[in-house]
Design an enzyme around this catalytic site. Structure first.
Site, PDB file in Angstrom:
ATOM      1  CE1 TYR A 191     -45.198 -10.257  -4.165  1.00 46.10           C
ATOM      2  CE2 TYR A 191     -46.351  -8.233  -4.692  1.00 46.10           C
ATOM      3  CZ  TYR A 191     -46.124  -9.289  -3.831  1.00 46.10           C
ATOM      4  OH  TYR A 191     -46.820  -9.375  -2.654  1.00 46.10           O
TER       5      TYR A 191
ATOM      6  CE  LYS B 223     -48.878  -2.004  -5.762  1.00 42.11           C
ATOM      7  NZ  LYS B 223     -48.313  -3.224  -6.308  1.00 42.11           N
TER       8      LYS B 223
ATOM      9  CG  ASP C 260     -50.047  -8.514 -11.969  1.00 41.07           C
ATOM     10  OD1 ASP C 260     -50.737  -7.492 -11.782  1.00 41.07           O
ATOM     11  OD2 ASP C 260     -49.480  -9.130 -11.047  1.00 41.07           O
TER      12      ASP C 260
HETATM   13  C1  PLP Z   1     -48.602  -4.705  -5.815  1.00 41.58           C
HETATM   14  C2  PLP Z   1     -48.739  -5.777  -6.823  1.00 41.58           C
HETATM   15  C3  PLP Z   1     -49.559  -6.900  -6.619  1.00 41.58           C
HETATM   16  C4  PLP Z   1     -50.232  -7.167  -5.310  1.00 41.58           C
HETATM   17  O1  PLP Z   1     -51.162  -6.195  -4.982  1.00 41.58           O
HETATM   18  P1  PLP Z   1     -51.600  -6.018  -3.443  1.00 41.58           P
HETATM   19  O2  PLP Z   1     -52.670  -4.991  -3.505  1.00 41.58           O
HETATM   20  O3  PLP Z   1     -50.364  -5.594  -2.713  1.00 41.58           O
HETATM   21  O4  PLP Z   1     -52.089  -7.342  -2.983  1.00 41.58           O
HETATM   22  C5  PLP Z   1     -49.727  -7.786  -7.660  1.00 41.58           C
HETATM   23  N1  PLP Z   1     -49.112  -7.598  -8.835  1.00 41.58           N
HETATM   24  C6  PLP Z   1     -48.304  -6.552  -9.079  1.00 41.58           C
HETATM   25  C7  PLP Z   1     -47.700  -6.377 -10.419  1.00 41.58           C
HETATM   26  C8  PLP Z   1     -48.070  -5.618  -8.059  1.00 41.58           C
HETATM   27  O5  PLP Z   1     -47.235  -4.606  -8.286  1.00 41.58           O
END
Ligand code: PLP
Length: 423
Positions: free
Chosen positions: A141, A264, A236
């Site tokens: 994701y 995060k 990511d």
């Molecule tokens: C949470 C997440 C996102 C998106 O971040 P948001 O702050 O919710 O937009 C993108 N990549 C990964 C791996 C994530 O866990």
């Protein structure tokens, strides 16, 4: 007011009654808990019940809820102004700290969410390479940018199709989706499309479809193939960054991406994202280069203060202790008959199935079992993320007292599961 009453009203304001879909509890059933206040490893809901939190706002709270040091830093920053829309010294302090933890970070741009970081990194990769195609992996994701809400096309087609309504088919076709843990598929893709690929993006520790630990050879091959074909590699690390090691998964696996995205933990509970890496690549970003990207609240001083107060406390000793304890928690989880709990660092995935490395290998039955477990644990006062596809997050404040609480809940729940995992 009770959770029920609040949720009934919320349904009149918001789609599904929530500001982000998984919060609606649709997967596990029941009424979402409305958080009233939270501290350390606990929170109280609007019904006045206290819970042990294992979701921890989905990752940012590696130092626990309402950490006093972070609150003090935020309070100090707030008194000097909430937003300037101009440069301020706290951005530099955060950047310095990031560079100290992430050696390959040469230049970065601060943004306000993980989605924004990913969306911007993809644009920079396309701008730098002059190519349009993006490669991603099923089960990873990357936030909700159009190019990332794409699933694998049917049959042997390597071009993706949108996995959400509202995204043009033409956008989906520019994203290719491959399976994780499939070295042959990866090699075949690059042989055919390597030359048109701007970048490959991956969660090096995939943690958004459960936890799908990848073999080092797979990640290494991805690095090698990207370099060989002139495509950029984007890690990511919105979850794994500052979580699995000081330098994230890049440090854990000793693989250097061209660009990395954070979110995060980097905001310590405030909205912060970041993308960056190679300075020649970041050189395309506006105003130095032709790739436009901006933000009214980017580098927000209060958010910077929360992020810095968090990162400053993340030392190698902190990780050693946290990861050691996470392994203990995983063992306790496995006292539930049939349950397996793979873990990397302080990310844990409780599932009634073993050895899953690909998204398409998760069995429906294992998820049904999780939903049952979720309800039982909630009755015992333990709050897991409300979906079997989500991991559990441990924090530095999940100490002995929290563990004792967790062990009692597991002991109460375990007899309800047979050794084959059936309830
Ligand atoms: C949470 C997440 C996102 C998106 O971040 P948001 O702050 O919710 O937009 C993108 N990549 C990964 C791996 C994530 O866990």
């Amino acid at each position: 007011m009770s959770n029920e009453t609040l949720f009934a009203e919320a349904l009149t304001h918001f789609p599904g009654g929530v500001s982000s879909p998984v919060r609606a509890f649709r997967a596990v059933g029941g009424t979402p808990k409305f958080f009233k206040r939270a501290w350390g490893w606990q929170f109280e809901d609007e019904d006045g019940r206290t819970f042990l939190d294992l979701c921890m706002s989905w990752g940012p709270l590696i130092l626990g809820h309402a950490n006093p040091d972070i609150l003090a830093a935020v309070t100090e920053a707030m008194a000097e102004g909430l937003t300037f829309g101009a440069p301020s010294r706290r951005e530099l302090a955060l950047a310095r700290r990031i560079k100290a933890m992430v050696p390959f970070m040469e230049k970065m741009r601060l943004v306000s969410s993980g989605t924004e970081a990913v969306m911007s990194a993809l644009r920079a990769a396309r701008g730098f390479t002059g190519r349009d195609r993006i490669l991603k992996f099923d089960g990873c994701y990357h936030g909700h940018a159009d190019a990332m809400l794409v699933k694998a096309g049917s049959g042997l087609v390597t071009f993706g199709e949108p996995s959400s309504a509202g995204i043009p088919k033409a956008v989906g076709e520019l994203t290719s989706v491959l399976s994780l843990d499939d070295l042959e598929g990866l090699e075949a893709y690059f042989a055919k499309h390597g030359g048109e690929t701007a970048c490959a993006i991956i969660e090096p520790v995939p943690a958004n479809n459960g936890l799908l630990p990848q073999q080092l050879e797979f990640l290494t091959a991805l690095r090698t193939l990207c370099t060989k074909h002139g495509a950029l590699l984007i890690f990511d690390e919105v979850i794994s960054g500052f979580r699995v090691a000081p330098g994230g998964a890049a440090e854990l696996y000793d693989i250097t991406p061209d660009l990395v995205t954070y979110g995060k933990i980097i905001g310590g509970g405030m909205p912060v994202g970041c993308y960056g890496g190679r300075k020649d690549v970041m050189g395309v970003v506006s105003p130095d280069g032709p790739v436009y990207q901006a933000g009214t609240l980017s580098g927000n001083p209060v958010a910077m203060a929360a992020g810095l107060a968090t990162l400053e406390r993340l030392t190698p000793a902190f990780y050693a202790d946290l990861n050691h304890r996470a392994a203990l928690w995983a063992k306790v989880f496995e006292r539930i008959p049939g349950l397996h709990c793979p873990h990397i660092g302080s990310l844990l995935w409780p599932l009634f199935q073993a050895g899953v490395k690909r998204a398409d290998r998760v069995e429906a039955g294992a998820i049904t079992q999780f939903n049952h477990l979720h309800r039982l644990m909630l009755e015992q006062g333990v709050y897991l993320a409300p979906s079997g596809y989500e991991v559990a997050f441990l924090s530095g404040v999940h100490g002995d007292e929290a563990l004792a609480c967790f062990e009692a809940a597991v002991a109460a729940v375990a007899p309800q599961f047979r050794s084959d995992g059936a309830p």
